[in-house]
Scaffold this active site. Structure first.
Site, PDB file in Angstrom:
ATOM      1  N   ASP A  16       2.610   8.017   1.201  1.00  0.00           N
ATOM      2  CA  ASP A  16       1.169   7.891   0.928  1.00  0.00           C
ATOM      3  C   ASP A  16       0.396   9.154   1.311  1.00  0.00           C
ATOM      4  O   ASP A  16       0.769   9.851   2.254  1.00  0.00           O
ATOM      5  CB  ASP A  16       0.632   6.678   1.711  1.00  0.00           C
ATOM      6  CG  ASP A  16      -0.752   6.264   1.245  1.00  0.00           C
ATOM      7  OD1 ASP A  16      -1.125   6.594   0.097  1.00  0.00           O
ATOM      8  OD2 ASP A  16      -1.451   5.608   2.036  1.00  0.00           O
TER       9      ASP A  16
ATOM     10  N   ASN B 261      -0.593  -0.440  -7.991  1.00  0.00           N
ATOM     11  CA  ASN B 261      -0.996   0.917  -8.397  1.00  0.00           C
ATOM     12  C   ASN B 261      -1.377   1.015  -9.882  1.00  0.00           C
ATOM     13  O   ASN B 261      -1.986   1.998 -10.307  1.00  0.00           O
ATOM     14  CB  ASN B 261       0.089   1.953  -8.062  1.00  0.00           C
ATOM     15  CG  ASN B 261       0.191   2.253  -6.576  1.00  0.00           C
ATOM     16  OD1 ASN B 261       1.275   2.534  -6.065  1.00  0.00           O
ATOM     17  ND2 ASN B 261      -0.918   2.208  -5.854  1.00  0.00           N
TER      18      ASN B 261
HETATM   19  C1  IPE Z   1       1.109   2.340  -1.027  1.00  0.00           C
HETATM   20  O1  IPE Z   1       0.049   3.229  -1.051  1.00  0.00           O
HETATM   21  C2  IPE Z   1       1.947   2.493  -2.255  1.00  0.00           C
HETATM   22  C3  IPE Z   1       2.716   3.720  -2.343  1.00  0.00           C
HETATM   23  C4  IPE Z   1       2.733   4.694  -1.484  1.00  0.00           C
HETATM   24  C5  IPE Z   1       3.530   3.827  -3.525  1.00  0.00           C
HETATM   25  P1  IPE Z   1      -1.382   2.855  -1.646  1.00  0.00           P
HETATM   26  O2  IPE Z   1      -2.187   4.097  -1.580  1.00  0.00           O
HETATM   27  O3  IPE Z   1      -1.237   2.207  -2.967  1.00  0.00           O
HETATM   28  O4  IPE Z   1      -1.901   1.772  -0.602  1.00  0.00           O
HETATM   29  P2  IPE Z   1      -3.365   1.356  -0.193  1.00  0.00           P
HETATM   30  O5  IPE Z   1      -4.125   1.100  -1.469  1.00  0.00           O
HETATM   31  O6  IPE Z   1      -3.954   2.502   0.581  1.00  0.00           O
HETATM   32  O7  IPE Z   1      -3.194   0.154   0.661  1.00  0.00           O
HETATM   33  C1  IPE Z   2       0.696   7.838  -2.748  1.00  0.00           C
HETATM   34  O1  IPE Z   2      -0.422   8.645  -2.619  1.00  0.00           O
HETATM   35  C2  IPE Z   2       1.272   7.842  -4.143  1.00  0.00           C
HETATM   36  C3  IPE Z   2       1.119   6.573  -4.864  1.00  0.00           C
HETATM   37  C4  IPE Z   2       0.545   5.494  -4.415  1.00  0.00           C
HETATM   38  C5  IPE Z   2       1.657   6.522  -6.203  1.00  0.00           C
HETATM   39  P1  IPE Z   2      -1.870   8.141  -3.014  1.00  0.00           P
HETATM   40  O2  IPE Z   2      -2.095   8.457  -4.442  1.00  0.00           O
HETATM   41  O3  IPE Z   2      -2.076   6.733  -2.631  1.00  0.00           O
HETATM   42  O4  IPE Z   2      -2.763   9.084  -2.124  1.00  0.00           O
HETATM   43  P2  IPE Z   2      -4.086   8.678  -1.342  1.00  0.00           P
HETATM   44  O5  IPE Z   2      -3.723   7.532  -0.469  1.00  0.00           O
HETATM   45  O6  IPE Z   2      -5.092   8.324  -2.367  1.00  0.00           O
HETATM   46  O7  IPE Z   2      -4.424   9.899  -0.570  1.00  0.00           O
HETATM   47 MG    MG Z   3      -2.740   5.837  -0.954  1.00  0.00          MG
END
Ligand code: IPE
Ligand code: IPE
Ligand code: MG
Length: 236
Positions: A16, A64
């Protein structure tokens, strides 16, 4: 290179923080995903080198899909690139790659690549790499419950035969040990639907580092932190 003793057998990583990493640099979120995908290759190789037996990475959750279409598209493009590269270049690595999650929703070209990657690495004897794509812990449990309901309906199982072992047989991770350590970079203190059943007694290490910045030294630190934990599993 990590030299400590007592490695966790199974490590989970919630990859993340890609979006915030890009924002900090004034770049589009997709640039963060490119950096994150590249870092995933580095960290997965390192885990295999130091002797981790199972690595599960959270790459795309069932939630997502809510993101702007453009971002989802960019992620699918990266996913495809990774699969093509895995088929072409990762043949000498002793890593068995599997996908966990409902991959039936992906485009046929992706599904085909997923199958080829799984097939071509299925006899590897080193680390098992589970890539969680369109994965959600709730979706996984829902899927397992449906399968059990079918068994009961067909008479191959009685309701009182549904126990923890029966549920585990229908999880995507069936036959694998539960994660000992789950690392969440980016500082968020939540599971975000990752391995809900399997993480009942996992040790969580939350790190205030965005995923593209997460280095092999950071992984070492998480492993050192894990070793200090006193796991009781409900005992004393
Ligand atoms: C969790 O991260 C999913 C992945 C890293 C693939 P998210 O960015 O989707 O989670 P939330 O929305 O912060 O809980
Ligand atoms: C994790 O990074 C990747 C996926 C969830 C696919 P994020 O895209 O959630 O990055 P932040 O949390 O918005 O910084
Ligand atoms: Mg995230």
């Amino acid at each position: 290179m990590y030299k400590g003793q007592h490695l966790p057998e199974h490590v989970g990583i919630i990859m993340d923080g890609n979006g915030r990493w890009a924002k900090k640099r004034g770049l589009p979120r997709s640039a963060g995903h490119v950096a994150g995908a590249s870092n995933f290759r580095t960290i997965a190789k390192y885990c295999s080198q130091i002797g981790i037996r199972y690595l599960t990475v959270y790459a795309f959750s069932t939630e997502n899909w809510k993101r702007p279409q453009e971002e989802v598209k960019a992620l699918m493009r990266l996913f495809r690139q990774y699969l093509e590269e895995a088929l072409r270049d990762f043949t000498e690595e002793n890593i068995r790659t599997r996908f966990i999650g409902d991959v039936s929703v992906f485009a046929p070209v992706l599904r085909d690549l997923i199958e080829q990657v799984e097939e071509s690495s299925k006899n590897k004897t080193g680390m098992v790499l589970n890539i969680a794509m369109n994965y959600g812990g709730r979706a996984e449990l829902t899927h397992a419950m449906r399968q059990l309901a079918q068994e009961v309906k067909h008479g191959s199982m009685q309701p009182d035969e549904i126990d923890e072992a029966a549920i585990e047989r229908y999880l995507y991770t069936a036959g694998q040990p539960d994660p000992d350590l789950i690392i969440r970079p980016s500082g968020e203190n939540r599971t975000s639907n990752f391995l809900l059943w399997q993480s009942a007694y996992s040790e969580y290490v939350i790190m205030d580092i965005l995923w593209p910045d997460f280095t092999t030294e950071d992984l070492d630190h998480a492993l050192e932190e894990f070793v200090k934990r006193n796991r009781r599993f409900g005992g004393i």
